[in-house]
Design a protein around this motif. Structure first.
Motif, PDB file in Angstrom:
ATOM      1  N   ASP A  44      53.654 -83.496 -46.964  1.00  0.00           N
ATOM      2  CA  ASP A  44      52.972 -83.717 -45.825  1.00  0.00           C
ATOM      3  C   ASP A  44      52.318 -83.776 -44.747  1.00  0.00           C
ATOM      4  O   ASP A  44      51.723 -84.186 -43.721  1.00  0.00           O
ATOM      5  N   ALA A  45      52.061 -83.028 -44.690  1.00  0.00           N
ATOM      6  CA  ALA A  45      50.682 -82.331 -44.645  1.00  0.00           C
ATOM      7  C   ALA A  45      49.243 -83.485 -44.832  1.00  0.00           C
ATOM      8  O   ALA A  45      48.049 -83.642 -43.706  1.00  0.00           O
ATOM      9  N   HIS A  95      50.249 -86.469 -42.832  1.00  0.00           N
ATOM     10  CA  HIS A  95      50.161 -86.686 -41.261  1.00  0.00           C
ATOM     11  C   HIS A  95      49.128 -86.602 -40.643  1.00  0.00           C
ATOM     12  O   HIS A  95      48.958 -86.733 -39.365  1.00  0.00           O
ATOM     13  N   TYR A  96      48.034 -85.778 -40.863  1.00  0.00           N
ATOM     14  CA  TYR A  96      46.703 -84.372 -40.722  1.00  0.00           C
ATOM     15  C   TYR A  96      45.963 -85.504 -41.912  1.00  0.00           C
ATOM     16  O   TYR A  96      44.595 -84.936 -41.469  1.00  0.00           O
ATOM     17  N   GLY A  97      46.100 -86.091 -42.753  1.00  0.00           N
ATOM     18  CA  GLY A  97      45.115 -85.921 -43.951  1.00  0.00           C
ATOM     19  C   GLY A  97      44.153 -84.741 -44.313  1.00  0.00           C
ATOM     20  O   GLY A  97      43.580 -84.871 -44.347  1.00  0.00           O
ATOM     21  N   THR A  98      45.112 -83.896 -44.485  1.00  0.00           N
ATOM     22  CA  THR A  98      45.160 -82.505 -44.999  1.00  0.00           C
ATOM     23  C   THR A  98      44.417 -82.514 -46.735  1.00  0.00           C
ATOM     24  O   THR A  98      45.116 -83.011 -47.296  1.00  0.00           O
ATOM     25  N   GLU A  99      43.643 -81.796 -46.644  1.00  0.00           N
ATOM     26  CA  GLU A  99      42.679 -81.687 -48.256  1.00  0.00           C
ATOM     27  C   GLU A  99      42.749 -80.843 -48.605  1.00  0.00           C
ATOM     28  O   GLU A  99      42.780 -79.986 -49.739  1.00  0.00           O
ATOM     29  N   ASP A 154      44.300 -76.204 -44.617  1.00  0.00           N
ATOM     30  CA  ASP A 154      44.366 -76.898 -43.479  1.00  0.00           C
ATOM     31  C   ASP A 154      45.988 -76.772 -42.726  1.00  0.00           C
ATOM     32  O   ASP A 154      45.840 -77.642 -41.801  1.00  0.00           O
ATOM     33  N   ASP A 155      46.150 -77.386 -43.626  1.00  0.00           N
ATOM     34  CA  ASP A 155      48.071 -77.477 -43.538  1.00  0.00           C
ATOM     35  C   ASP A 155      48.198 -76.904 -41.262  1.00  0.00           C
ATOM     36  O   ASP A 155      48.214 -75.640 -41.626  1.00  0.00           O
ATOM     37  N   PRO A 156      48.738 -77.701 -40.902  1.00  0.00           N
ATOM     38  CA  PRO A 156      48.553 -76.783 -39.301  1.00  0.00           C
ATOM     39  C   PRO A 156      49.967 -75.908 -39.876  1.00  0.00           C
ATOM     40  O   PRO A 156      49.726 -74.240 -38.925  1.00  0.00           O
ATOM     41  N   GLN A 216      49.370 -71.703 -38.222  1.00  0.00           N
ATOM     42  CA  GLN A 216      50.402 -71.406 -37.374  1.00  0.00           C
ATOM     43  C   GLN A 216      50.298 -70.233 -38.478  1.00  0.00           C
ATOM     44  O   GLN A 216      51.026 -69.011 -37.782  1.00  0.00           O
TER      45      GLN A 216
END
Length: 406
Positions: free
Chosen positions: A274-275, A278-282, A286-288, A292
């Motif tokens: 999902d990261a 939704h966020y283009g996380t590689e 870097d997963d928000p 957090q």
């Protein structure tokens, strides 16, 4: 187990003690997981700790030591715990009984035993009794030696004797004669009648050797016995000092868990789908949601570390001008630190897996040692009672009790 013959060590300043602890922590960290997993006692590491001179940093200047205070020692202990909390806990009682000796020992006993510390020798402990009904109950007793006037025979069994296996001297808490006041008997580790058994079987802090000490007709010279009960008949920070070092260990465990989780997430974790969508996380790092979670734990650990430092300063202030009020303020500051570090250590050790993912649960990595160490060590005293005493003081100014657990 053979206890190495010590050699005299050089002194430390506050800066050099902290620098030395930082260096030792990095070296101790490299073998911590293997020692934990295979239950390898850290014999060489304890000798290295002794060789560093850190075990002598609280010996007063008047006795030839550096006379460093509680704030510096707490930071030294915290740093060592970030590398291996077992090696931070092993000398806990060493430092506590150095403090007890300074407070209650006769001048001759102080000169002799503090000289031993400066020469690199270690104190252990034989304090708690597993079979007692209450924590403060003690069956171990010193009785008059019928063959040597003025001397004593020591009988009893002690548990949770952290440091005793590695010690040169074991301070034993015992009644002076049947039902008499509590005293400390200073016993040499290899004295006749002393048996130290490595039967510690805790789920965490596995290599502290916090096992059993058996004492059978151990002869103790009269001049090696000092009062313990008098400690709590006046204002004191003996208990706060001991509790401060426990808090420092827990803060170190928490920091180590965050550090190792960070390393794992940046080198071994895979990003959640999902990261990526939704966020283009590689990278998992870097997963928000991961970021957090790390921020929340970091905030908790920083707060705990700050409370440990402030508690150390409070103990030092109370020692400089000891009154019932200053002692109580030190105890409350330490209570806050202990409650905070308990939560931080347990939470950081658990949330490590939340942020690191499935791969972190592989047993061979031994990442669970952080939670196990935290959960085991934080059981020394209930954090809830620390919070209770803080609450009573906040409501109506009630001072905490004058005993060794706060």
């Amino acid at each position: 187990m053979t206890i190495a013959a010590p050699t005299r060590r050089t002194g430390h300043t506050a800066d050099s003690a902290i620098a030395t602890a930082t260096d030792l922590a990095a070296r101790f960290a490299r073998g911590a997981a293997v020692r934990d997993r295979e239950r390898i006692l850290p014999v060489a590491e304890v000798e290295e700790l002794s060789a560093s001179g850190l075990l002598a940093i609280t010996v007063p200047v008047a006795h030839g030591g550096a006379g460093l205070g509680a704030e510096v020692l707490a930071e030294v202990v915290r740093l060592i715990a970030t590398g291996d909390p077992n090696l931070a806990q092993i000398p806990h009682s060493h430092f506590v009984y150095v403090a007890a000796l300074v407070e209650q020992g006769s001048p001759a006993l102080q000169e002799h035993l503090l000289g031993e510390v400066l020469a690199g020798k270690r104190f252990g402990n034989a304090q708690s009794e597993i079979r007692s009904r209450h924590v403060r109950d003690h069956a171990t007793t010193l009785r008059p030696d019928p063959e040597r006037r003025g001397d004593w025979l020591l009988e009893g069994d002690k548990g949770y004797a952290t440091g005793a296996l590695f010690a040169h001297w074991i301070p034993v808490l015992a009644h002076l004669d049947d039902d008499g006041p509590l005293h400390v008997a200073w016993v040499e580790r290899d004295a006749a009648g002393v048996a130290v058994v490595d039967d510690w079987d805790g789920l965490g802090q596995r290599v502290t050797a916090s096992g059993t000490v058996r004492l059978r007709r151990v002869r103790v010279a009269g001049d090696r016995v000092m009062p313990y009960h008098l400690t709590f008949e006046r204002p004191q920070v003996y208990g706060a000092f001991a509790q401060l070092l426990h808090a420092a260990i827990d803060a170190g465990i928490a920091r180590a868990a965050v550090r190792e989780a960070g390393t794992f997430v940046t080198t071994k974790s895979r990003p959640y789908p999902d990261a990526m969508a939704h966020y283009g996380t590689e990278r998992a790092a870097d997963d928000p949601l991961v970021v957090q979670a790390f921020g929340e734990v970091e905030l908790q650990v920083r707060a705990a570390e700050a409370l440990v430092a402030e508690a150390g300063r409070a103990v030092d202030r109370a020692r400089a001008r000891l009154t019932a009020q200053s002692a109580a303020e030190a105890s409350l500051a330490v209570a806050a630190a202990r409650a905070s570090t308990t939560a931080a250590a347990v939470d950081a050790g658990s949330r490590l897996f939340e942020v690191a993912g499935t791969r972190s649960a592989i047993a061979s990595l031994d990442l669970d040692r952080h939670w196990r160490n935290a959960r085991t060590h934080t059981l020394h005293d209930p954090a809830a009672w620390k919070v209770h005493h803080l609450g009573r003081h906040a409501i109506d100014g009630t001072l905490p009790p004058n005993h060794g657990q706060i």
